[in-house]
Design an enzyme around this catalytic site. Sequence first.
Site, PDB file in Angstrom:
ATOM      1  N   HIS A  33      57.509  23.738 114.562  1.00 56.91           N
ATOM      2  CA  HIS A  33      58.085  25.021 114.121  1.00 56.91           C
ATOM      3  C   HIS A  33      56.965  25.832 113.469  1.00 56.91           C
ATOM      4  CE1 HIS A  33      61.877  27.257 112.824  1.00 56.91           C
ATOM      5  NE2 HIS A  33      60.873  27.991 112.374  1.00 56.91           N
TER       6      HIS A  33
ATOM      7  N   HIS B 200      55.199  29.760 113.799  1.00 59.83           N
ATOM      8  CA  HIS B 200      55.273  31.104 114.368  1.00 59.83           C
ATOM      9  C   HIS B 200      53.875  31.684 114.578  1.00 59.83           C
ATOM     10  CE1 HIS B 200      59.654  31.930 114.069  1.00 59.83           C
ATOM     11  NE2 HIS B 200      59.597  31.009 113.119  1.00 59.83           N
TER      12      HIS B 200
ATOM     13  N   ASP C  52      52.924  34.803 114.908  1.00 62.36           N
ATOM     14  CA  ASP C  52      52.652  35.947 114.048  1.00 62.36           C
ATOM     15  C   ASP C  52      52.733  35.594 112.564  1.00 62.36           C
ATOM     16  OD1 ASP C  52      55.324  35.478 114.496  1.00 62.36           O
ATOM     17  OD2 ASP C  52      55.919  37.567 114.637  1.00 62.36           O
TER      18      ASP C  52
ATOM     19  N   GLY D  72      64.978  35.793 113.394  1.00 66.24           N
ATOM     20  CA  GLY D  72      65.332  36.983 112.637  1.00 66.24           C
ATOM     21  C   GLY D  72      66.393  36.669 111.596  1.00 66.24           C
TER      22      GLY D  72
ATOM     23  N   HIS E 223      67.124  28.901 115.141  1.00 59.21           N
ATOM     24  CA  HIS E 223      67.084  29.060 113.693  1.00 59.21           C
ATOM     25  C   HIS E 223      68.527  29.077 113.175  1.00 59.21           C
ATOM     26  CE1 HIS E 223      62.982  30.456 114.463  1.00 59.21           C
ATOM     27  NE2 HIS E 223      62.751  30.415 113.152  1.00 59.21           N
TER      28      HIS E 223
ATOM     29  N   GLU F 118      69.771  28.399 107.512  1.00 58.79           N
ATOM     30  CA  GLU F 118      68.742  28.802 106.547  1.00 58.79           C
ATOM     31  C   GLU F 118      69.342  29.844 105.602  1.00 58.79           C
ATOM     32  OE1 GLU F 118      64.109  30.415 106.511  1.00 58.79           O
ATOM     33  OE2 GLU F 118      65.384  30.822 108.248  1.00 58.79           O
TER      34      GLU F 118
ATOM     35  N   ASP G  24      56.121  26.455 109.561  1.00 58.06           N
ATOM     36  CA  ASP G  24      56.814  27.727 109.735  1.00 58.06           C
ATOM     37  C   ASP G  24      55.820  28.888 109.836  1.00 58.06           C
ATOM     38  OD1 ASP G  24      58.956  29.400 110.131  1.00 58.06           O
ATOM     39  OD2 ASP G  24      59.734  29.273 108.105  1.00 58.06           O
TER      40      ASP G  24
END
Length: 359
Positions: free
Chosen positions: A16, A18, A20, A172, A199, A202, A291
């Site tokens: 997991h 990302h 960006d 998102g 996702h 959370e 993450d």
Amino acid sequence: MITKEIIKRLPKVELHHHLDGAVRPSTIIELAEKNNIDLPENEPEKLADWFHRGADRKNLALYLEGFGVVLQVMQTEEALTRIARENLEDLAEHNVAYAEIRFAPELCVEGGLNLESVVEAVLTGLKEGKEKTGVSFGLILCAMRDRQNSLEIAELAVSFRTKGVVGFDIAGDEHGHPPKKHLEAFHYIQNRNFNITIHAGEAFGVESIWQSIQVCGAHRIGHGTRLLEDMSIKGTHIERMGTLSHFIRDRRIPLEVCLSSNVQTGAAESIDEHPFIIFYRNNFRVLLCSDNPLMSNTTITNEHIIAAEHYHLDISDFEKLTINAMKSAFAHYDERVRIIYDVLKPGFKRIKEEIHHID
């Protein structure tokens, strides 16, 4: 307690992560200067601090604000290739054997690229990174849960399945954007025998986890922190589990745990109150993940160090977590087996023998 240096040397698997959320501050600055983009800070350390402060506000929506700055410099093929390559280079510094990198292609088309060009540019960078470092990879394409084009992204993911894309996700802010709103996309992925991680759990409760698995067919859950609400706990012992918790444990559905970011988004009150250790000690399949290293001021090594310091995990625990992560990867079976037996197990054995020799 094993040392930080030993933890860094342990072989790792990252599922997991990302794209960006893991850009080097120095790269952001260089790309911004090249494209006349204004940044909140123009020195790497100060820019990194700006991201860290912005992320640590105990709210997922606020945590996500920093991505708007990063995405400004991710609108050309050259930038995407460089960032993808550097992602693998940075993971290699922490002895990651296999990584699944995820990102939302639709957020990188403001500069005129089409979705296919965006994915191709990222895959080019990841392949360059693998050639340089030896880190194996899979790419996960994310649709944005607040948009209506998730089917298009699902089709895009499947079209690149033989070129390095291994799965589909939605990302998102969870509030007001349940996974079931993207059912057509998930059914498309399922019907093409492809892989799904979502996702969930959370910023929203157990309902989002249930929807992700039972309605949308998720094979893994990103975060899953709120699954704790489906249990009665005494210490680290589960006295009672609901049917969803039983189902997740019985079916070995992996939970991609991100300790630092979960505290920063408010999904957990603190590291000590994070349910990771409850899940782990009660035989759920949990994975340690970073993450967004840029926003969360962390690395995959740091997430392991946090687990060692707060939950008293040892090398055998990390070996179990790492092998479970590789078993849970979206790579094909033969690739998973190769990495487990040719890389992970020998790596852990070597370090255990070194420690035994020192003792």
